[in-house]
Design a protein around this motif. Structure first.
Motif, PDB file in Angstrom:
ATOM      1  N   VAL A   1     -13.898  11.612  12.914  1.00  0.00           N
ATOM      2  CA  VAL A   1     -13.072  11.392  13.832  1.00  0.00           C
ATOM      3  C   VAL A   1     -11.918  10.408  13.696  1.00  0.00           C
ATOM      4  CG1 VAL A   1     -12.909  10.060  16.441  1.00  0.00           C
ATOM      5  CG2 VAL A   1     -15.060  11.376  15.346  1.00  0.00           C
ATOM      6  N   VAL A   2     -10.670  10.832  14.236  1.00  0.00           N
ATOM      7  CA  VAL A   2      -9.180   9.980  13.758  1.00  0.00           C
ATOM      8  C   VAL A   2      -9.046   9.405  15.229  1.00  0.00           C
ATOM      9  CG1 VAL A   2      -6.948   9.681  13.105  1.00  0.00           C
ATOM     10  CG2 VAL A   2      -8.729  11.409  11.825  1.00  0.00           C
ATOM     11  N   LEU A   3      -8.939   8.058  15.436  1.00  0.00           N
ATOM     12  CA  LEU A   3      -8.335   7.630  16.707  1.00  0.00           C
ATOM     13  C   LEU A   3      -7.020   7.538  16.578  1.00  0.00           C
ATOM     14  CD1 LEU A   3     -11.259   5.018  17.568  1.00  0.00           C
ATOM     15  CD2 LEU A   3     -10.814   7.189  18.645  1.00  0.00           C
TER      16      LEU A   3
ATOM     17  N   PRO B   1      -9.308  20.351   8.208  1.00  0.00           N
ATOM     18  CA  PRO B   1      -9.681  20.825   9.619  1.00  0.00           C
ATOM     19  C   PRO B   1     -10.615  20.390  10.370  1.00  0.00           C
ATOM     20  CG  PRO B   1      -9.014  22.267   7.409  1.00  0.00           C
ATOM     21  CD  PRO B   1      -9.400  20.714   6.907  1.00  0.00           C
ATOM     22  N   SER B   2     -11.803  19.626   9.816  1.00  0.00           N
ATOM     23  CA  SER B   2     -12.863  19.544  10.489  1.00  0.00           C
ATOM     24  C   SER B   2     -12.701  18.240  11.303  1.00  0.00           C
ATOM     25  CB  SER B   2     -14.027  19.279   9.760  1.00  0.00           C
ATOM     26  OG  SER B   2     -13.964  18.225   8.624  1.00  0.00           O
ATOM     27  N   ALA B   3     -11.636  17.229  11.063  1.00  0.00           N
ATOM     28  CA  ALA B   3     -11.492  16.237  11.709  1.00  0.00           C
ATOM     29  C   ALA B   3     -11.349  16.305  13.000  1.00  0.00           C
ATOM     30  CB  ALA B   3     -10.433  15.273  11.105  1.00  0.00           C
ATOM     31  N   LYS B   4     -11.881  15.360  14.157  1.00  0.00           N
ATOM     32  CA  LYS B   4     -11.540  15.508  15.552  1.00  0.00           C
ATOM     33  C   LYS B   4     -10.685  14.335  15.615  1.00  0.00           C
ATOM     34  CE  LYS B   4     -14.472  18.700  16.172  1.00  0.00           C
ATOM     35  NZ  LYS B   4     -13.849  20.408  16.304  1.00  0.00           N
ATOM     36  N   VAL B   5      -9.525  14.768  16.291  1.00  0.00           N
ATOM     37  CA  VAL B   5      -8.445  13.802  16.479  1.00  0.00           C
ATOM     38  C   VAL B   5      -8.350  13.290  18.154  1.00  0.00           C
ATOM     39  CG1 VAL B   5      -6.203  13.036  16.491  1.00  0.00           C
ATOM     40  CG2 VAL B   5      -6.970  14.691  14.887  1.00  0.00           C
ATOM     41  N   VAL B   6      -8.723  12.136  18.288  1.00  0.00           N
ATOM     42  CA  VAL B   6      -8.705  11.514  19.601  1.00  0.00           C
ATOM     43  C   VAL B   6      -7.442  10.772  19.942  1.00  0.00           C
ATOM     44  CG1 VAL B   6      -9.889  10.212  21.601  1.00  0.00           C
ATOM     45  CG2 VAL B   6     -11.251  11.667  19.701  1.00  0.00           C
TER      46      VAL B   6
ATOM     47  N   MET C   1      -3.387  18.188  24.040  1.00  0.00           N
ATOM     48  CA  MET C   1      -4.293  19.252  24.171  1.00  0.00           C
ATOM     49  C   MET C   1      -3.677  20.635  23.378  1.00  0.00           C
ATOM     50  SD  MET C   1      -5.384  20.625  27.630  1.00  0.00           S
ATOM     51  CE  MET C   1      -6.855  21.941  27.767  1.00  0.00           C
ATOM     52  N   GLU C   2      -2.374  20.921  23.501  1.00  0.00           N
ATOM     53  CA  GLU C   2      -1.920  22.011  22.990  1.00  0.00           C
ATOM     54  C   GLU C   2      -1.883  21.564  21.215  1.00  0.00           C
ATOM     55  OE1 GLU C   2       0.749  24.142  26.020  1.00  0.00           O
ATOM     56  OE2 GLU C   2       1.806  22.516  24.888  1.00  0.00           O
ATOM     57  N   ALA C   3      -1.839  20.564  20.857  1.00  0.00           N
ATOM     58  CA  ALA C   3      -1.671  20.037  19.381  1.00  0.00           C
ATOM     59  C   ALA C   3      -3.106  20.260  18.495  1.00  0.00           C
ATOM     60  CB  ALA C   3      -0.914  18.945  19.276  1.00  0.00           C
ATOM     61  N   GLY C   4      -3.976  20.434  19.390  1.00  0.00           N
ATOM     62  CA  GLY C   4      -5.480  20.365  18.816  1.00  0.00           C
ATOM     63  C   GLY C   4      -6.175  19.153  18.977  1.00  0.00           C
ATOM     64  N   ALA C   5      -5.794  18.182  19.899  1.00  0.00           N
ATOM     65  CA  ALA C   5      -6.511  16.829  20.024  1.00  0.00           C
ATOM     66  C   ALA C   5      -7.874  17.382  20.695  1.00  0.00           C
ATOM     67  CB  ALA C   5      -5.781  15.939  20.982  1.00  0.00           C
ATOM     68  N   ALA C   6      -8.878  16.487  20.241  1.00  0.00           N
ATOM     69  CA  ALA C   6     -10.366  16.628  20.853  1.00  0.00           C
ATOM     70  C   ALA C   6     -10.296  15.905  22.214  1.00  0.00           C
ATOM     71  CB  ALA C   6     -11.112  16.226  19.961  1.00  0.00           C
ATOM     72  N   GLY C   7      -9.445  15.105  22.422  1.00  0.00           N
ATOM     73  CA  GLY C   7      -9.309  13.957  23.756  1.00  0.00           C
ATOM     74  C   GLY C   7      -8.184  12.971  24.000  1.00  0.00           C
ATOM     75  N   PHE C   8      -8.731  11.970  24.757  1.00  0.00           N
ATOM     76  CA  PHE C   8      -7.630  11.015  24.929  1.00  0.00           C
ATOM     77  C   PHE C   8      -8.584   9.808  25.405  1.00  0.00           C
ATOM     78  CE2 PHE C   8      -6.815  15.001  27.289  1.00  0.00           C
ATOM     79  CZ  PHE C   8      -5.872  15.560  26.435  1.00  0.00           C
ATOM     80  N   ILE C   9      -8.203   8.611  24.806  1.00  0.00           N
ATOM     81  CA  ILE C   9      -8.675   7.522  25.176  1.00  0.00           C
ATOM     82  C   ILE C   9      -7.701   6.626  25.552  1.00  0.00           C
ATOM     83  CG2 ILE C   9      -9.943   5.355  24.401  1.00  0.00           C
ATOM     84  CD1 ILE C   9     -11.694   7.245  22.658  1.00  0.00           C
ATOM     85  N   ALA C  10      -7.583   5.927  26.735  1.00  0.00           N
ATOM     86  CA  ALA C  10      -6.666   4.942  27.272  1.00  0.00           C
ATOM     87  C   ALA C  10      -7.223   3.801  26.591  1.00  0.00           C
ATOM     88  CB  ALA C  10      -6.520   4.875  28.835  1.00  0.00           C
TER      89      ALA C  10
ATOM     90  N   GLY D   1     -16.788   7.916  23.664  1.00  0.00           N
ATOM     91  CA  GLY D   1     -15.598   9.087  22.966  1.00  0.00           C
ATOM     92  C   GLY D   1     -15.873   9.467  21.541  1.00  0.00           C
ATOM     93  N   VAL D   2     -15.871   8.326  20.775  1.00  0.00           N
ATOM     94  CA  VAL D   2     -16.133   8.810  19.497  1.00  0.00           C
ATOM     95  C   VAL D   2     -17.185   9.532  19.058  1.00  0.00           C
ATOM     96  CG1 VAL D   2     -16.477   7.785  17.082  1.00  0.00           C
ATOM     97  CG2 VAL D   2     -14.801   6.713  18.760  1.00  0.00           C
ATOM     98  N   ARG D   3     -18.370   9.367  19.587  1.00  0.00           N
ATOM     99  CA  ARG D   3     -19.546   9.963  19.516  1.00  0.00           C
ATOM    100  C   ARG D   3     -19.447  11.350  20.124  1.00  0.00           C
ATOM    101  NH1 ARG D   3     -23.208   4.866  21.339  1.00  0.00           N
ATOM    102  NH2 ARG D   3     -23.316   3.854  19.339  1.00  0.00           N
ATOM    103  N   ALA D   4     -18.813  11.533  21.274  1.00  0.00           N
ATOM    104  CA  ALA D   4     -18.688  13.031  21.854  1.00  0.00           C
ATOM    105  C   ALA D   4     -17.851  13.789  20.907  1.00  0.00           C
ATOM    106  CB  ALA D   4     -18.170  12.711  23.244  1.00  0.00           C
ATOM    107  N   ALA D   5     -16.667  13.088  20.531  1.00  0.00           N
ATOM    108  CA  ALA D   5     -15.632  14.159  19.597  1.00  0.00           C
ATOM    109  C   ALA D   5     -16.627  14.322  18.473  1.00  0.00           C
ATOM    110  CB  ALA D   5     -14.409  13.159  19.234  1.00  0.00           C
TER     111      ALA D   5
END
Length: 224
Positions: free
Chosen positions: A63-65, A87-92, A107-116, A127-131
């Motif tokens: 996971v990449v924050l 490719p397997s990294a999840k970017v938040v 979202m269109e770029a391939g992010a796994a989500g967002f954290i404010a 969020g990290v665990r979910a991603a």
């Protein structure tokens, strides 16, 4: 961010996390807090896109924050390149703003989500665990709003989806987790994950959110 929690803790192995943010105090505090969780392993800290590239290649994070605003460019604009490296990294995406324009672009770029950056620490940990587990890090309410703002081009991607894959795609668009989908369709979570992996492969996506953005653009799912 305050507090701590253990929602959705993986049962095997450590989640390898990379923090990329040019605000040193924030990044260090976040990294230390994540490192204190027994199932999370912070494998690096970066302050720029160039450092993110190097660390994604060398530290192999799960996971990449990633801050959306970095000294050498736009974090959202770097997501595709980071996926080419791993490719397997999840970017938040870490955001100081919640503008729909930014979130749709991520979202269109391939992010796994967002954290404010204003969210509580336990939300970040969750969020990290979910991603890491392949889930989208976004509320169902926010997802519904963003889907309405996605570009629709139609014409089809050429991807041939099975009836079950279309069912799952519709449920993803409602913001359901893998566990919720499994319960809804009376199938195992493992089977849901396989279907989501197949959808990702067919649509060339790196996350559930990118699956949905492509599906809306190509008219494969109704976002209204």
């Amino acid at each position: 961010m305050t507090g701590s929690g253990t929602p959705g803790r993986p049962t095997t192995g450590n989640v390898r996390v990379l923090v990329v943010d040019d605000h040193q105090m924030f990044a260090t505090s976040l990294a230390q807090a994540l490192q204190s969780e027994s199932d999370l392993l912070v494998v690096g800290q970066g302050t720029s896109i160039s450092e993110a590239r190097r660390l994604v290649a060398s530290a192999t994070p799960d996971v990449v924050l990633l801050d959306h605003r970095l000294p050498d460019g736009d974090g959202v604009g770097a997501i595709a390149e980071l996926h080419r490296i791993r490719p397997s990294a999840k970017v938040v995406v870490l955001t100081a703003t919640t503008s729909d324009r930014l979130l749709v672009a991520a979202m269109e770029a391939g992010a796994a989500g967002f954290i404010a950056k204003t969210q509580r620490l336990d939300d970040v940990v969750g969020g990290v665990r979910a991603a890491a587990q392949g889930e989208s890090v976004v509320s169902a309410k926010l997802l519904a709003r963003l889907l309405l703002r996605l570009r629709r081009q139609g014409g089809g991607s050429g991807a041939e989806l099975t009836e079950r894959e279309r069912e799952i795609l519709d449920l993803l668009a409602k913001g359901l987790s893998n566990a919720d989908i499994a319960q809804e369709l009376t199938i195992s979570v493992h089977t849901v994950r396989n279907h989501v992996a197949n959808l990702s492969a067919k649509l060339g996506a790196h996350s559930k959110l990118e699956v949905l953005s492509i599906a809306v653009r190509e008219g494969l799912v109704d976002s209204t």
